[in-house]
Design a protein around this motif. Structure first.
Motif: not given
Length: 671
Positions: A441-452, A454-468
């Motif tokens: 439960g220890r914080f490691l890193r974060s990325f992203g900020s508000y906007g449209s 590349e790499g910015e978000f507007d209220c993201l919802a789902g998240v998934a992780v591939s095998h790599q």
């Protein structure tokens, strides 16, 4: 109760007046029926967007009056405000000691009204009590001085103990890195052998083709020479040349046919279980002098599994000066240790009260090693043992975060996913970012900020992780998906608002299968779409409706071990299962509050045996089902306490634990 607080409770956040016919939205926010909710209705889409959380809800057939009434608010509205108690001064009072009606003053110590004579006596008694307490404190000073000396000695011992443990951790890691290097060389030799074998086979085919080409060329020259003799060639030889030509034509046709066998590509498949348990390489914890290795491991690792096994571990043995030094570990090819978690678990965490005044229990750090054939393969309980494990769920193990925008805090967290290393990935929706935490439960890193961009978000919802380890996010209000590498570097984005193939309308849950295909819940288009990892549209399935295979605002999707596609059909209050091509397989659940029923189900997840976990958002609980949809277990209730939830979103399995996104409590809980 304070009248001001009651008025705040009964005030609508839209009209800022007292509620009139309060109606409760599925997101648990309340507003006046008229004119507040009615004025927010989208007449075209027949839906309403909550002004508090911006969640979109479908309007019932009878209009906004079809939303349920908030009976708690209605109960308060029926209470006349004159009955709400307020503290007032006035009226004659009697002394709390002598009982006589006199001029009184409130005692700050006991909060009783006392007359002046009684108050003087009371103050004198307080002075005597104060002198007694000060005398006791002075007598405790020598004991505290002794305890201080003891703590200084323990600090020195702890430093030596820590240095010994760090050295042993380094030796263990170096040994197993050497073993992995040896495995690397073996795999390289194996790959080279396979490549050489395939190369020899191709060379043989090449030689056969060269011989065939030479034969055909020679035959053609011979025929040309024979035909140039102007009819002097005997008929028998002419017939023989014709037969030879026909045979060669058949051979050429065989060579020109495409190979039926699919082309093979040499690939390397790393052990996913090894990657997912690297963070479990050893553990560091406290142990007392009388603790034994078998006691430490059997009690901490196999609790609840009905199994007790003895494994090698590094413990401390006393030396001549009373300190503890870890012994060396015997070389064993069957063991692989777990990674140190940097967590020192003390007795306080086990519910015991620490004794800081002269504790006699000496403690030392312990490193545990595990059998690679057992724990390193991940959480692999099966059958009845696995079902028993789930039936014991319901007690919160830890929680992460609280409301806020600082790192490690959340504002409306939604999707959750687990990386191959066991790290937790959280879609911090209204902070417009992704946050990553380790298994503790220890914080490691974060990325992203508000906007449209590349790499910015507007209220993201789902998240998934591939095998790599690539991270796929559903950028909700930007109507697109974005792909990042394991450390958060932007790779690509695809999708835009619309209803055509490849277009999205408020994408929500995402999942990725073993072949790298991305499944996304295209919520407001009431369908699922399938993309490649490069962002190319593959197919779609589902349309708005209540029939088998039809959907109403699907929110989350998960892929099972047998490639079953499990979807939370939220508007239809059920879960549907499809095959990987989108063909309907089965469904379970209906609207209600009984076990096995749902109200607006959200997150779904599957374990290694196909058991299904569902976040029953409207009922504020989690429900577990067998792969065929048979109810197994439910836990959770509405509230903000440990183990309670408000508005569930994403769920995930992680090494036998259950990860839950507790949206309205702005936290992540682990069960």
């Amino acid at each position: 109760m304070d009248r001001h607080l009651v008025e705040q409770l009964l005030t609508c956040s839209v009209c800022l007046d007292r509620y009139i016919r309060p109606r409760l939205l599925p997101c648990q926010h309340t507003f006046c029926q008229e004119p507040c909710l009615s004025g927010l209705v989208d007449q075209v889409g027949w839906q309403v967007k909550c002004p508090e959380c911006r969640m979109v809800h479908r309007i019932p057939s009878e209009g906004v009056a079809g939303f349920p009434s908030n009976r708690t608010i209605l109960g308060f509205l029926e209470i006349p405000m004159g009955q709400v108690s307020v503290q007032t001064d006035g009226g004659s009072l009697n002394c709390g000691w002598c009982g006589l009606e006199k001029e009184l003053a409130l005692c700050h110590h006991c909060q009783e009204p006392l007359c002046h004579p009684c108050q003087r006596l009371h103050m004198e008694r307080l002075r005597l009590d104060l002198r007694s307490l000060v005398s006791q404190l002075r007598r405790s000073l020598p004991k505290l001085a002794d305890a201080l000396g003891t703590l200084e000695q323990k600090c020195g011992s702890l430093k030596e103990n820590g240095e010994a443990v760090r050295a042993e951790i380094s030796r263990s890691v170096e040994r197993y890195v050497a073993e992995l290097k040896g495995r690397e060389q073996a795999l390289i030799v194996e790959a080279e052998s396979l490549v050489q074998g395939a190369h020899r086979a191709l060379q043989r085919k090449q030689e056969d083709l060269e011989v065939g080409m030479a034969t055909i060329s020679s035959h053609c020259d011979c025929v040309d020479s024979s035909l140039a003799d102007n009819g002097s060639l005997p008929s028998t030889e002419l017939w023989q040349l014709l037969k030879q030509s026909e045979e060669l034509i058949d051979q050429v046709r065989q060579l020109e046919k495409p190979e039926q066998e699919r082309p093979k590509v040499l690939s390397f498949v790393p052990s996913a279980t090894l990657y997912s348990n690297v963070v479990n390489f050893g553990s560091v914890s406290w142990a007392t002098k009388d603790s034994t290795p078998s006691q430490l491991i059997s009690s901490s690792l196999y609790r609840g599994q009905g199994v007790q096994r003895s494994y090698p571990s590094i413990t401390s043995t006393p030396n001549a000066i009373g300190m503890y030094t870890p012994p060396s570990i015997s070389n064993s090819s069957t063991l692989l240790p777990r990674t140190a978690t940097n967590t020192l678990t003390s007795r306080t965490q086990a519910g015991q009260r620490p004794n800081t005044l002269g504790s006699t229990d000496s403690q030392t750090l312990v490193i545990e090693l595990l059998d690679i054939g057992n724990y390193l393969l991940g959480f692999r309980l099966t059958g009845h043992s696995l079902l028993l494990h789930y039936q014991e769920k319901g007690c919160m193990k830890c929680k992460i975060g609280s409301k806020g925008s600082d790192l490690g805090h959340f504002t409306w967290p939604r999707g959750v996913a687990v990386t191959p290393e066991g790290h937790l990935v959280v879609a911090d929706s209204s902070n417009h970012r992704v946050q990553i935490f380790d298994r503790g439960g220890r914080f490691l890193r974060s990325f992203g900020s508000y906007g449209s961009s590349e790499g910015e978000f507007d209220c993201l919802a789902g998240v998934a992780v591939s095998h790599q380890g690539w991270i796929i996010t559903a950028d909700r209000y930007n109507h697109r998906l974005q792909v990042f590498d394991s450390v958060g570097r932007f790779i690509r984005a695809f999708g835009r608002e619309g209803a055509c193939n490849g277009n999205l309308s408020y994408p929500w849950g995402v999942a990725i299968d073993g072949m790298g295909f991305i499944y996304v819940c295209d919520k407001d288009n009431h369908r699922l779409q399938l993309f490649t990892l490069d962002g190319h549209f593959v197919c779609k399935f589902g349309q708005r409706g209540t029939g088998d295979g039809q959907l109403d605002q699907p929110h989350y999707v998960a892929i099972g071990p047998r490639n079953q596609v499990v979807v939370s059909d939220s508007g239809n209050h059920r879960v549907q299962i499809f095959d990987k091509s989108g063909r309907f397989v089965t469904k379970f659940g209906c609207e209600g509050t009984a076990l096995g029923q749902f109200k607006y189900p959200r997150g779904v997840a599957l374990d290694h045996e196909g058991n299904i976990l569902v976040g029953d958002s409207g009922n504020n609980r989690l429900q577990l089902f067998r792969p065929d949809g048979t109810f197994l277990q439910a836990f959770g209730s509405w509230g903000s306490g440990d183990g309670q939830v408000k508005g569930l979103e994403g769920v995930a399995f992680c090494a036998g634990d259950i990860i839950v996104s507790d949206r309205e409590n702005h936290r992540i809980q682990r069960f």
